[in-house]
Design an enzyme around this catalytic site. Structure first.
Site, PDB file in Angstrom:
ATOM      1  N   GLU A   1       4.148  -0.937 -19.362  1.00  0.00           N
ATOM      2  CA  GLU A   1       3.010  -0.022 -19.418  1.00  0.00           C
ATOM      3  C   GLU A   1       1.909  -0.420 -18.444  1.00  0.00           C
ATOM      4  O   GLU A   1       1.139   0.432 -18.013  1.00  0.00           O
ATOM      5  CB  GLU A   1       2.452   0.091 -20.838  1.00  0.00           C
ATOM      6  CG  GLU A   1       1.762  -1.151 -21.352  1.00  0.00           C
ATOM      7  CD  GLU A   1       1.089  -0.931 -22.707  1.00  0.00           C
ATOM      8  OE1 GLU A   1       1.769  -1.155 -23.716  1.00  0.00           O
ATOM      9  OE2 GLU A   1      -0.081  -0.526 -22.757  1.00  0.00           O
TER      10      GLU A   1
ATOM     11  N   ASP B   1       4.676  -6.528 -30.091  1.00  0.00           N
ATOM     12  CA  ASP B   1       3.971  -6.278 -28.839  1.00  0.00           C
ATOM     13  C   ASP B   1       2.759  -7.194 -28.755  1.00  0.00           C
ATOM     14  O   ASP B   1       1.859  -7.098 -29.576  1.00  0.00           O
ATOM     15  CB  ASP B   1       3.533  -4.800 -28.817  1.00  0.00           C
ATOM     16  CG  ASP B   1       2.850  -4.388 -27.530  1.00  0.00           C
ATOM     17  OD1 ASP B   1       2.603  -5.250 -26.661  1.00  0.00           O
ATOM     18  OD2 ASP B   1       2.553  -3.184 -27.386  1.00  0.00           O
TER      19      ASP B   1
ATOM     20  N   GLU C   1       7.317  -7.270 -26.528  1.00  0.00           N
ATOM     21  CA  GLU C   1       6.763  -6.445 -25.450  1.00  0.00           C
ATOM     22  C   GLU C   1       5.525  -7.121 -24.867  1.00  0.00           C
ATOM     23  O   GLU C   1       4.716  -7.679 -25.609  1.00  0.00           O
ATOM     24  CB  GLU C   1       6.397  -5.090 -26.056  1.00  0.00           C
ATOM     25  CG  GLU C   1       5.763  -4.101 -25.100  1.00  0.00           C
ATOM     26  CD  GLU C   1       5.634  -2.718 -25.745  1.00  0.00           C
ATOM     27  OE1 GLU C   1       6.448  -2.396 -26.648  1.00  0.00           O
ATOM     28  OE2 GLU C   1       4.724  -1.973 -25.363  1.00  0.00           O
TER      29      GLU C   1
ATOM     30  N   ASP D   1       5.496   4.187 -17.695  1.00  0.00           N
ATOM     31  CA  ASP D   1       4.256   4.827 -18.157  1.00  0.00           C
ATOM     32  C   ASP D   1       4.004   6.007 -17.231  1.00  0.00           C
ATOM     33  O   ASP D   1       4.138   5.895 -16.008  1.00  0.00           O
ATOM     34  CB  ASP D   1       3.099   3.826 -18.085  1.00  0.00           C
ATOM     35  CG  ASP D   1       1.801   4.424 -18.572  1.00  0.00           C
ATOM     36  OD1 ASP D   1       1.398   4.119 -19.702  1.00  0.00           O
ATOM     37  OD2 ASP D   1       1.177   5.209 -17.823  1.00  0.00           O
TER      38      ASP D   1
ATOM     39  N   LYS E   1       1.834  -4.824 -33.520  1.00  0.00           N
ATOM     40  CA  LYS E   1       1.049  -5.626 -32.585  1.00  0.00           C
ATOM     41  C   LYS E   1       0.986  -7.060 -33.092  1.00  0.00           C
ATOM     42  O   LYS E   1       0.802  -7.276 -34.298  1.00  0.00           O
ATOM     43  CB  LYS E   1      -0.358  -5.058 -32.458  1.00  0.00           C
ATOM     44  CG  LYS E   1      -0.382  -3.624 -31.952  1.00  0.00           C
ATOM     45  CD  LYS E   1       0.057  -3.542 -30.504  1.00  0.00           C
ATOM     46  CE  LYS E   1      -0.024  -2.122 -29.981  1.00  0.00           C
ATOM     47  NZ  LYS E   1       0.306  -2.052 -28.544  1.00  0.00           N
TER      48      LYS E   1
ATOM     49  N   HIS F   1       6.678   3.934 -22.523  1.00  0.00           N
ATOM     50  CA  HIS F   1       5.420   3.685 -23.203  1.00  0.00           C
ATOM     51  C   HIS F   1       4.737   5.026 -23.449  1.00  0.00           C
ATOM     52  O   HIS F   1       4.751   5.897 -22.586  1.00  0.00           O
ATOM     53  CB  HIS F   1       4.516   2.814 -22.323  1.00  0.00           C
ATOM     54  CG  HIS F   1       3.109   2.703 -22.815  1.00  0.00           C
ATOM     55  ND1 HIS F   1       2.024   3.201 -22.112  1.00  0.00           N
ATOM     56  CD2 HIS F   1       2.610   2.158 -23.944  1.00  0.00           C
ATOM     57  CE1 HIS F   1       0.922   2.948 -22.794  1.00  0.00           C
ATOM     58  NE2 HIS F   1       1.233   2.328 -23.905  1.00  0.00           N
TER      59      HIS F   1
END
Lengths: 428, 428
Positions: B296, B241, B267, B319, B213, B346
Site C-alpha cells: 500500500e 498488519d 503486512e 493500491d 492491526k 489494499h
C-alpha cells in the site's frame, strides 16, 4: 531559542536559457529553491532551502508551509528531536513516507535549524558537528529501520575509533581544503568546442577529476568522451553521469562501449530506486574496472542502507537537501563508514556546494577520517547569489569559517528572482 | 475527446473522532481525498482522487494543480501516453522521481482520465481493460526500468496465454463476485469487546479472512490475537498488519511470538522502501509458516519489481492511488503474474475499495486467471458518500456494471466535507 516567525520564498533562476545544467533526463532545468527563513526569539535567523529544477517548486514551498506548525513557537535546542518531529507526523508521513516533496520540505526546515543553531553557537556547521561527542552525534539520527545494518552502539564505537588525529585533520583542511571535482565542462547542451575548452581549463585550475553527462546518444558520448580524454590526458579522472537514463542491460552495454576511455565511475546508470539494478550493473561492469556511483536522488537512509548491503555502489553521493537534512546525512555517513565506501557529495544546483562542504569536512574529521578517492562535486553556477559563497582554490573547497551553514541567499536575490512576480520573471 | 476544464477539491472526513482506521503508525487519521474532476469537450466528466489521511492533503491538491497544464486542452485518447506525459516532465519528475506527492497527484489525474474514458465507452473500467488486446494492454505501461525483470514481448505472451476462459471467468465474477476480506474488526483503537463482536459478525457475513492491526504493544497483540482466534475459529484466516512499525529483527521476534495463533500473513512489517529487509524477514519467518505482504505504501513499479526479484513478498498489495493509477498498476499486475505471486489489493480509506475492484477483476479475467489465495481488502467506511458504491454480498465484491471507475463522490459530500470551509469543518 524558539522560532517565532517562518518566512518562505519561491526563488527560480532562468538557467534553461543557457542550457547550464542540461543532461539526458533534464534538458532544460530552471535551477530553483524552495527557501525558508526561521526567525528566532533572540533575533537570529536560520536560512534553509531545498533544490528543485523549476516547475513544482511551489509544491515544495506549500509542503514547507504545511510543516510550519511543527516548528513555530517550538524550541530548536535538540536538533535530532527537531528532525524527527518533522518526519514522524503520521498524517504528513502518509505522503511519503520519508520521500519526495514532504521529505524535501523537511530538509529545508532541518537545514535552516542547523544554520540557526550554528549561528547561535558562533561556529560554522562543520565545526558544530565536529565538536559533538560520539553519543551526541548518534543522538541526531533517526535509527528506525537501520538496526539490521548498523546499531547506535556500533556507531558510537566507529566514532570513538575516529577520534585520534582530529586536530591534525582540521589543520589539514584549514591549510589545503577538501578536494573538488568539476562537472562544469560536461553538460550535454554544450558544444564540443566548449567541452574541450572547459575541460582544459579545469585541469589548469587544479582539478584531478572532471565529469561528463552521457546517456542521450552513444555516438555523441563516444566522441565527447574521446575529446575529453584527449583534452585532459591519461592522469586526470573522468567520471560519467547518465542521470537515470538506462535500464540495467542498456547501462551495461553503453558503459562497455565507453570503457576504452577509462571512465572513473558511472553515476546514476538507472533509477535511484533500483538497488538490485545497481548491484547487477556493478557486478557486470567490474571486469571493465568501472565503478558505480549514485545518491543525489536516493530518497532516504533506507535506500542507502540497501545500496550498501547489496554491494551495489562504489561511491556514496550524499545530497544536502534530498534526504532529511543534516540529521539523515549523518546517518548515511555512518552507514558509508561502516561499509567502507567513500562519500563524494553531489553538489551544484542552487547552494548545494555551500551546504555539502560542511558535511564532507565533518566526515573527514569525525567519521571516515579519510580523503582517499573522495571529492566534492563543484559547479561554478549561481554562487554570486550567496552571502557566504564557497571558495575554491587549486581544485579544493576552502574550509568555511563564518558561523552558520553558508545557506543564506542575498536579500536582493530573493527579491529579483522571486517566482512568478520578481523582475526577472515578470519581464519574461 | 479533450479536457477543457479541471476542478480540484480538498475533501476530508473527520474519522479521527471515532478512531476508525487507527493503527500502530497512524493513531488519528482523518481520511481525505485530493479530488479532481476533468471536464471534457463532449460534456462528460472524469472523477479521480488520491487518498491521504489528513494534514498535507492540500499539498497533493497543489501538485494536481501543478500537473494541470499537462492535461488541459490535451486529448485523453491514448491512456498510456496520458500517464507518461504526467510522470515524465523533467522538472516535476525531479520532485520524486515517480514517488511521493507528485506521484499521488499523477494517480488522481490518471484515474480520472480512466473514469472519463470508461464513461465515454459506456463500460466499467474493468471491462474497458478486459476488452483490450494484449498489445493494447502492454502499450499502457511505462516500460522504463523493467526490462531486467519483464519485457513487453514477455508480457504479450503472458496475456495471450491468459486469454482462454475469459468469458467463463467474467461469468464467474458476475455470478459470485470477487472474494473480500475485512479489516473492520481490527483497528487498534477499538476495545476488546468491539473486536470480538466485529470478528464474529465478519464470519457470519461470509468472510474467510479478517485482518488485525498489530505492532504497538506485544502483550496487547497476544491478547487481541487470542480473542480474535477464539471468535472466528481455526478455519478462518487472520492476517496481521504492523503498518511499518518494526525493524527487521523486531519484526521476526514479534511475529514469532504471534505464530501460535497462526497468522495468515504479516503486512508491512517494516519500511515499504526496504526490499532487502522484507526478504530477510520472509526468510526468517518461513519456518513458522508466516507469509509476508506489502504494497500500500510501495511507491512505484520499480520497488515492486525488486520485491519480486528478491523473493521478499508472498502477497502483492496494489493500491489504486499510490502509484501512477491504472497504467502503473497494470505493470505491477504483469510483474506479479510473471513471478507467480497472488495480488490482494489494499483498500479502505476513501474510495480505494471502489477503484481496486476494477483492477482485481481485470487481473482475474485477463492477467493471472486465478483467484487462489486472492481477495480484496474491504472496510465498511464512507461508501455512502459515493455515487456508485461497492456492493458486498456473502463476503464478495459484486462486479460493477455502471460505466466509469466508481470514483465519483456525491456533490453534497464535496460541499459538506470541503476543507477547511465546508460545514463539517467550519463548525469544528
Amino acid at each position: 531559542m524558539k522560532i517565532i516567525q517562518i518566512e518562505t520564498h519561491d526563488v527560480r533562476f532562468p538557467t534553461s536559457r543557457e542550457l547550464d545544467g542540461s543532461d539526458a533526463m533534464n534538458p532544460d532545468p530552471d535551477y530553483s529553491a524552495a527557501y525558508v527563513i526561521l526567525h528566532a526569539d533572540n533575533g537570529l535567523a536560520g536560512h534553509g532551502f531545498t533544490f528543485t529544477i523549476g516547475r513544482g517548486n511551489e509544491i515544495c514551498r506549500a509542503a514547507i508551509d504545511a510543516l510550519a506548525p511543527f516548528v513555530l513557537d517550538r524550541p530548536v535546542d535538540d536538533l535530532g528531536e527537531f528532525a524527527r518531529r518533522l518526519t514522524h507526523d503520521s498524517q504528513i508521513r502518509w505522503l511519503g513516507p520519508e520521500k519526495g516533496v514532504v521529505h524535501l520540505a523537511a530538509a529545508a526546515l532541518i537545514n535552516a535549524a542547523w544554520d540557526l543553531a550554528a549561528k547561535a553557537a558562533g561556529k560554522p556547521v562543520w565545526q558544530l558537528l565536529t565538536d559533538l561527542s560520539p553519543q551526541q552525534v548518534v543522538d541526531l539520527v533517526d535509527w528506525r529501520y537501520l538496526s539490521d545494518a548498523l546499531t547506535p552502539a556500533e556507531a558510537v564505537d566507529l566514532l570513538e575509533a575516529a577520534r585520534p588525529g582530529r586536530a591534525e585533520r582540521i589543520a589539514q583542511l584549514t591549510e589545503h581544503g577538501y578536494p573538488a571535482y568539476t562537472t562544469s565542462p560536461g553538460w550535454l547542451g554544450y558544444s564540443d568546442e566548449k567541452l574541450v575548452r572547459l575541460a582544459g581549463e579545469a585541469v589548469s585550475a587544479g582539478y584531478q577529476l572532471i565529469k561528463l553527462k552521457v546517456g542521450d546518444n552513444l555516438e555523441d558520448d563516444l566522441r565527447r568522451m574521446r575529446l575529453a580524454r584527449q583534452a585532459v590526458g591519461d592522469d586526470i579522472r573522468i567520471a560519467v553521469d547518465a542521470n537515470q537514463r538506462w535500464d540495467v542491460g542498456q547501462a551495461v552495454r553503453w558503459m562497455t562501449a565507453l570503457a576504452p576511455f577509462n571512465p572513473w565511475w558511472i553515476e546514476e546508470p538507472t533509477s535511484p530506486d533500483d538497488v538490485l539494478g545497481h548491484a547487477a550493473i556493478r557486478r557486470q561492469l567490474q571486469p571493465a574496472g568501472i565503478r558505480v556511483a549514485t545518491g543525489e536522488h536516493v530518497q532516504n537512509r533506507i535506500i542507502f542502507k540497501q545500496l550498501l548491503q547489496a554491494d551495489a555502489v562504489d561511491v556514496v553521493q550524499i545530497d544536502a537537501c534530498r534526504v532529511a537534512g543534516v540529521s539523515e546525512n549523518v546517518a548515511i555517513l555512518l552507514l558509508a563508514a561502516k561499509f567502507g565506501r567513500p562519500v563524494c557529495p553531489h553538489a551544484g544546483g542552487v547552494g548545494l556546494c555551500e551546504l555539502v562542504q560542511h558535511l564532507a569536512a565533518f566526515d573527514f574529521v569525525s567519521v571516515s577520517g579519510s580523503m582517499e578517492d573522495r571529492s566534492i562535486e563543484y559547479v561554478d553556477h549561481l554562487h554570486e547569489h550567496f552571502v557566504d559563497p564557497v571558495v575554491i582554490r587549486a581544485g579544493a573547497y576552502q574550509l568555511p569559517t563564518a558561523p552558520g551553514f553558508s545557506a543564506a541567499l542575498r536579500p536582493e536575490t530573493l527579491q529579483r528572482f522571486a517566482y512568478p512576480d520578481g523582475p526577472v520573471w515578470a519581464a519574461a
